[in-house]
Design a protein around this motif. Sequence first.
Motif, PDB file in Angstrom:
ATOM      1  N   PRO A 137       0.804  -1.231   0.000  1.00 16.39           N
ATOM      2  CA  PRO A 137       0.000   0.000   0.000  1.00 16.39           C
ATOM      3  C   PRO A 137       0.831   1.272   0.000  1.00 16.39           C
ATOM      4  CG  PRO A 137      -0.180  -1.180   2.104  1.00 16.39           C
ATOM      5  CD  PRO A 137       0.525  -2.089   1.158  1.00 16.39           C
ATOM      6  N   THR A 138       2.066   1.208   0.469  1.00 15.82           N
ATOM      7  CA  THR A 138       2.871   2.433   0.528  1.00 15.82           C
ATOM      8  C   THR A 138       3.966   2.454  -0.534  1.00 15.82           C
ATOM      9  OG1 THR A 138       4.226   1.417   2.253  1.00 15.82           O
ATOM     10  CG2 THR A 138       2.415   2.823   2.986  1.00 15.82           C
ATOM     11  N   VAL A 139       3.703   1.773  -1.673  1.00 14.52           N
ATOM     12  CA  VAL A 139       4.661   1.812  -2.780  1.00 14.52           C
ATOM     13  C   VAL A 139       4.967   3.259  -3.151  1.00 14.52           C
ATOM     14  CG1 VAL A 139       2.799   1.618  -4.497  1.00 14.52           C
ATOM     15  CG2 VAL A 139       5.125   0.976  -5.129  1.00 14.52           C
ATOM     16  N   GLY A 140       6.239   3.539  -3.416  1.00 16.26           N
ATOM     17  CA  GLY A 140       6.617   4.902  -3.812  1.00 16.26           C
ATOM     18  C   GLY A 140       7.012   5.781  -2.643  1.00 16.26           C
ATOM     19  N   THR A 141       6.775   5.332  -1.412  1.00 18.65           N
ATOM     20  CA  THR A 141       7.229   6.102  -0.237  1.00 18.65           C
ATOM     21  C   THR A 141       8.590   5.551   0.222  1.00 18.65           C
ATOM     22  OG1 THR A 141       6.260   4.619   1.407  1.00 18.65           O
ATOM     23  CG2 THR A 141       4.815   6.293   0.467  1.00 18.65           C
ATOM     24  N   LYS A 142       8.964   5.888   1.472  1.00 19.32           N
ATOM     25  CA  LYS A 142      10.296   5.498   1.953  1.00 19.32           C
ATOM     26  C   LYS A 142      10.413   4.032   2.351  1.00 19.32           C
ATOM     27  CE  LYS A 142      10.608   8.548   5.140  1.00 19.32           C
ATOM     28  NZ  LYS A 142      11.126   9.227   6.336  1.00 19.32           N
ATOM     29  N   ARG A 143       9.307   3.287   2.408  1.00 18.10           N
ATOM     30  CA  ARG A 143       9.415   1.873   2.798  1.00 18.10           C
ATOM     31  C   ARG A 143      10.422   1.180   1.858  1.00 18.10           C
ATOM     32  NH1 ARG A 143       9.326   0.076  -1.249  1.00 18.10           N
ATOM     33  NH2 ARG A 143       7.746  -0.699  -2.681  1.00 18.10           N
ATOM     34  N   ARG A 144      11.262   0.306   2.434  1.00 18.28           N
ATOM     35  CA  ARG A 144      12.371  -0.259   1.664  1.00 18.28           C
ATOM     36  C   ARG A 144      11.975  -1.511   0.893  1.00 18.28           C
ATOM     37  NH1 ARG A 144      16.438  -0.694   6.705  1.00 18.28           N
ATOM     38  NH2 ARG A 144      14.717  -2.033   7.376  1.00 18.28           N
ATOM     39  N   PRO A 145      12.498  -1.692  -0.319  1.00 18.36           N
ATOM     40  CA  PRO A 145      12.384  -2.993  -0.979  1.00 18.36           C
ATOM     41  C   PRO A 145      13.448  -3.900  -0.372  1.00 18.36           C
ATOM     42  CG  PRO A 145      13.159  -1.282  -2.522  1.00 18.36           C
ATOM     43  CD  PRO A 145      13.202  -0.703  -1.146  1.00 18.36           C
ATOM     44  N   ILE A 146      13.065  -5.121   0.041  1.00 19.27           N
ATOM     45  CA  ILE A 146      14.048  -5.976   0.722  1.00 19.27           C
ATOM     46  C   ILE A 146      14.141  -7.374   0.120  1.00 19.27           C
ATOM     47  CG2 ILE A 146      14.015  -4.797   2.962  1.00 19.27           C
ATOM     48  CD1 ILE A 146      12.040  -6.973   3.939  1.00 19.27           C
ATOM     49  N   LEU A 147      15.285  -7.988   0.421  1.00 15.06           N
ATOM     50  CA  LEU A 147      15.560  -9.376   0.051  1.00 15.06           C
ATOM     51  C   LEU A 147      16.001 -10.066   1.336  1.00 15.06           C
ATOM     52  CD1 LEU A 147      16.569 -11.849  -1.550  1.00 15.06           C
ATOM     53  CD2 LEU A 147      18.481 -10.467  -2.356  1.00 15.06           C
ATOM     54  N   VAL A 148      15.282 -11.102   1.733  1.00 12.74           N
ATOM     55  CA  VAL A 148      15.592 -11.813   2.972  1.00 12.74           C
ATOM     56  C   VAL A 148      16.066 -13.218   2.629  1.00 12.74           C
ATOM     57  CG1 VAL A 148      14.709 -12.561   5.225  1.00 12.74           C
ATOM     58  CG2 VAL A 148      13.778 -10.501   4.146  1.00 12.74           C
ATOM     59  N   GLU A 149      17.282 -13.521   3.074  1.00 10.79           N
ATOM     60  CA  GLU A 149      17.827 -14.866   2.872  1.00 10.79           C
ATOM     61  C   GLU A 149      17.503 -15.675   4.129  1.00 10.79           C
ATOM     62  OE1 GLU A 149      22.090 -14.812   2.639  1.00 10.79           O
ATOM     63  OE2 GLU A 149      22.208 -16.854   1.832  1.00 10.79           O
ATOM     64  N   THR A 150      16.802 -16.809   3.949  1.00  8.06           N
ATOM     65  CA  THR A 150      16.459 -17.637   5.105  1.00  8.06           C
ATOM     66  C   THR A 150      17.052 -19.032   4.921  1.00  8.06           C
ATOM     67  OG1 THR A 150      14.431 -18.697   4.296  1.00  8.06           O
ATOM     68  CG2 THR A 150      14.221 -16.439   5.147  1.00  8.06           C
ATOM     69  N   LYS A 151      16.884 -19.865   5.948  1.00  8.55           N
ATOM     70  CA  LYS A 151      17.390 -21.236   5.856  1.00  8.55           C
ATOM     71  C   LYS A 151      16.672 -22.035   4.774  1.00  8.55           C
ATOM     72  CE  LYS A 151      18.794 -21.316  10.672  1.00  8.55           C
ATOM     73  NZ  LYS A 151      18.344 -21.636  12.043  1.00  8.55           N
ATOM     74  N   LYS A 152      15.491 -21.582   4.378  1.00 13.28           N
ATOM     75  CA  LYS A 152      14.680 -22.361   3.439  1.00 13.28           C
ATOM     76  C   LYS A 152      14.572 -21.773   2.037  1.00 13.28           C
ATOM     77  CE  LYS A 152      11.989 -25.060   6.500  1.00 13.28           C
ATOM     78  NZ  LYS A 152      10.566 -25.409   6.437  1.00 13.28           N
ATOM     79  N   GLY A 153      14.871 -20.484   1.891  1.00 15.32           N
ATOM     80  CA  GLY A 153      14.707 -19.878   0.579  1.00 15.32           C
ATOM     81  C   GLY A 153      14.849 -18.379   0.670  1.00 15.32           C
ATOM     82  N   PHE A 154      14.470 -17.697  -0.395  1.00 13.37           N
ATOM     83  CA  PHE A 154      14.676 -16.261  -0.503  1.00 13.37           C
ATOM     84  C   PHE A 154      13.331 -15.547  -0.605  1.00 13.37           C
ATOM     85  CE2 PHE A 154      18.194 -18.591  -2.268  1.00 13.37           C
ATOM     86  CZ  PHE A 154      19.289 -18.020  -1.630  1.00 13.37           C
TER      87      PHE A 154
END
Lengths: 280, 280, 280
Positions: A89-106
């Motif tokens: 819902p807050t696309v285009g604001t300061k919320r960050r795009p993230i990539l999380v590496e976990t034990k099971k996948g990305f």
Amino acid sequence: LVRGKTSRATRSILNNMSNRIITLTTDFGLRDPYVAEMKGIILKVHPNAKLIDITHEIEKFNIRMGAYIFCCAAEHFPEGTIHVVVVDPTVGTKRRPILVETKKGFFIGPDNGVLSLAAVKAGILNCYEITNPHFMLPKVSNTFHGRDIFAPAAAYLANGVDVKEFGRQINEITKPRFTKVISREGELLGEILHLDGFGNVITNIAAAQIERLGMSSYLQIKTSGQEIRVKLCQTYGEAKLGDPLALIGSHGYLEIAVNQGSAFGRFRTKLGDKITVTRT
Amino acid sequence: LVRGKTSRATRSILNNMSNRIITLTTDFGLRDPYVAEMKGIILKVHPNAKLIDITHEIEKFNIRMGAYIFCCAAEHFPEGTIHVVVVDPTVGTKRRPILVETKKGFFIGPDNGVLSLAAVKAGILNCYEITNPHFMLPKVSNTFHGRDIFAPAAAYLANGVDVKEFGRQINEITKPRFTKVISREGELLGEILHLDGFGNVITNIAAAQIERLGMSSYLQIKTSGQEIRVKLCQTYGEAKLGDPLALIGSHGYLEIAVNQGSAFGRFRTKLGDKITVTRT
Amino acid sequence: LVRGKTSRATRSILNNMSNRIITLTTDFGLRDPYVAEMKGIILKVHPNAKLIDITHEIEKFNIRMGAYIFCCAAEHFPEGTIHVVVVDPTVGTKRRPILVETKKGFFIGPDNGVLSLAAVKAGILNCYEITNPHFMLPKVSNTFHGRDIFAPAAAYLANGVDVKEFGRQINEITKPRFTKVISREGELLGEILHLDGFGNVITNIAAAQIERLGMSSYLQIKTSGQEIRVKLCQTYGEAKLGDPLALIGSHGYLEIAVNQGSAFGRFRTKLGDKITVTRT
């Protein structure tokens, strides 16, 4: 994977041809072109991506429901699967795009909590903010990061780009209230995560938390302005036809059900309603 | 498939990489995580499975509609396709999980009739009750055999496990009333299998049965408390705009239509209504 | 693709195994078996086809909406993708089944305009009428060319059949009114192509046409019996909550939006409504 007499040429071909699973979860629906655009972008970068839809029918902007559905589905996928979730819902604001590496996948998506339930369950290893423009579309719109940032990130990751290439490592991702249950004086305070297509009301309270409450097989439940005492059952059929019950659903969370009926129709529950549970 | 100078290593890789088609038909809808969970489980066992959705919008618990839709679609798939169908109102009771080997492919689902129309059409070779726990999830729930039994069975079958490994051979599978049409004194008694998105009312009466009724190009039809006389047409356009007609649909069953209108809106037909047909 | 020490046998296997992307866009919905039948037919001819659904929720018979959604999605797919579009209200009449070769990929469907927006954008190279019965099902129905003509054509094309084999070359394909915007005296006359799931009203007026109108950042818009003056914004958030605005959407067309609201709810716009735009 590739051994023995296989030539280097064959090996490289085979590696390029290997499918890599990328799942998609959004609130875009399937009537508009948005989901297909993401798929086209992914296939341009990694033509052998194996694209699996989790769902595109998350209620628009409902991060809580997205987090729950995604969490239920993600845990069943093979190790190394790349998951993209776009409820944003807050696309285009300061919320960050993230990539999380976990034990099971990305896990790839906006840092608004939609990845948190699943990421915690999968065991977070490292988190990155996606900032490297090499792995985005040349022109990033303000309104459609699913296509412009998240889809290409998934495709490049599938192509073998190292997680560290996407941006700087970050310490924390957003973990909103609905990922937490408060326990006090033999009482659990949680909330309603999802109302499923069979009429079941699903909470954020996990099986282990219910067990720690005590031994009684009856629960006192307050939610949506109502108070009921129900049996904690193993199957829906333990209650009489049309009677309410509680059980631990197939994903490990407490749910309220009505045998062959709709619990959320009966209790007028809404997504996000608070729930208090004690054993009696 | 693999011949000539190809090394053993390459051969084995290629075999593992070969796609195997697995179709899915359920009444789960696509808003909940259930279908995606089945897909995750399948891909864990057989990462190169080629997953094709037939539909997940079967009316909940409607075995008749599931049987019809599945039958229409299944016949067009390549030989050897593995089909999973989960419309399973009595999950968790004594109804058996089955695997049906036919001349055209493999059908996996509950033994409640949902596989019968398609299985008979494809030519049944052998039927098995699925009982071998090696090819199920470690913990089988009472409520979700689609994920815990049927999805893994399909994936192991795709992996090359022999049909005989899944459980004991059985002689008969359930064939409910809607797979049978009664013929008496120049009259056919059938029922309504499906109301399609274009407004057509589709029966369980096959083209050959209509032919045996006689030569007239008009049919007298009784259904849903109404009686009409309609022409047996080749195309919808043979009737006037808004007028009813009968024709043999693209799947070989008698259907009642209204040219550019809704036959089930006009006749207030419901799934499962009886229908009587004579030629006049 | 395949070089070096790879044997001829391996090469031929690898070529056969290579995925070929085929997209599907229809107005069939996903409740009926129709889409799955098309997929089965394609996989029979080309088992490694990579099938991608653009959408099957085009409003029934709505060529304009189909053309728009398809155009938005198609441009993001890799070169060489084969696209099948079936929104086909006049199936069974004289309208021609066509195959359009463009600079970006191949478009297959009825010659009723549904392919035109995308084909023009992709750069038309050659057009063919599909008439060769070798690349159709043995029996072609009057009602379901998606399954009987378009799906097999796509699969044979993916298999390597030359475009010239499908039928005679033709000079023109149908380009209906909604592919054209009329410009006169500083005024643009277009129409409404799509109402998206977020409430936005999308027109057929392209960014470049708006630019040529002049420099003002305000637009005067007449549509659906109403007249409004709105700012031409970069993002939805530039307008106050609930206020209307205009912007160039992520696909390059002028759209009317309401910040966090529904523009088509507010203006009671319908698909196909005319729209007049001036700069003020």
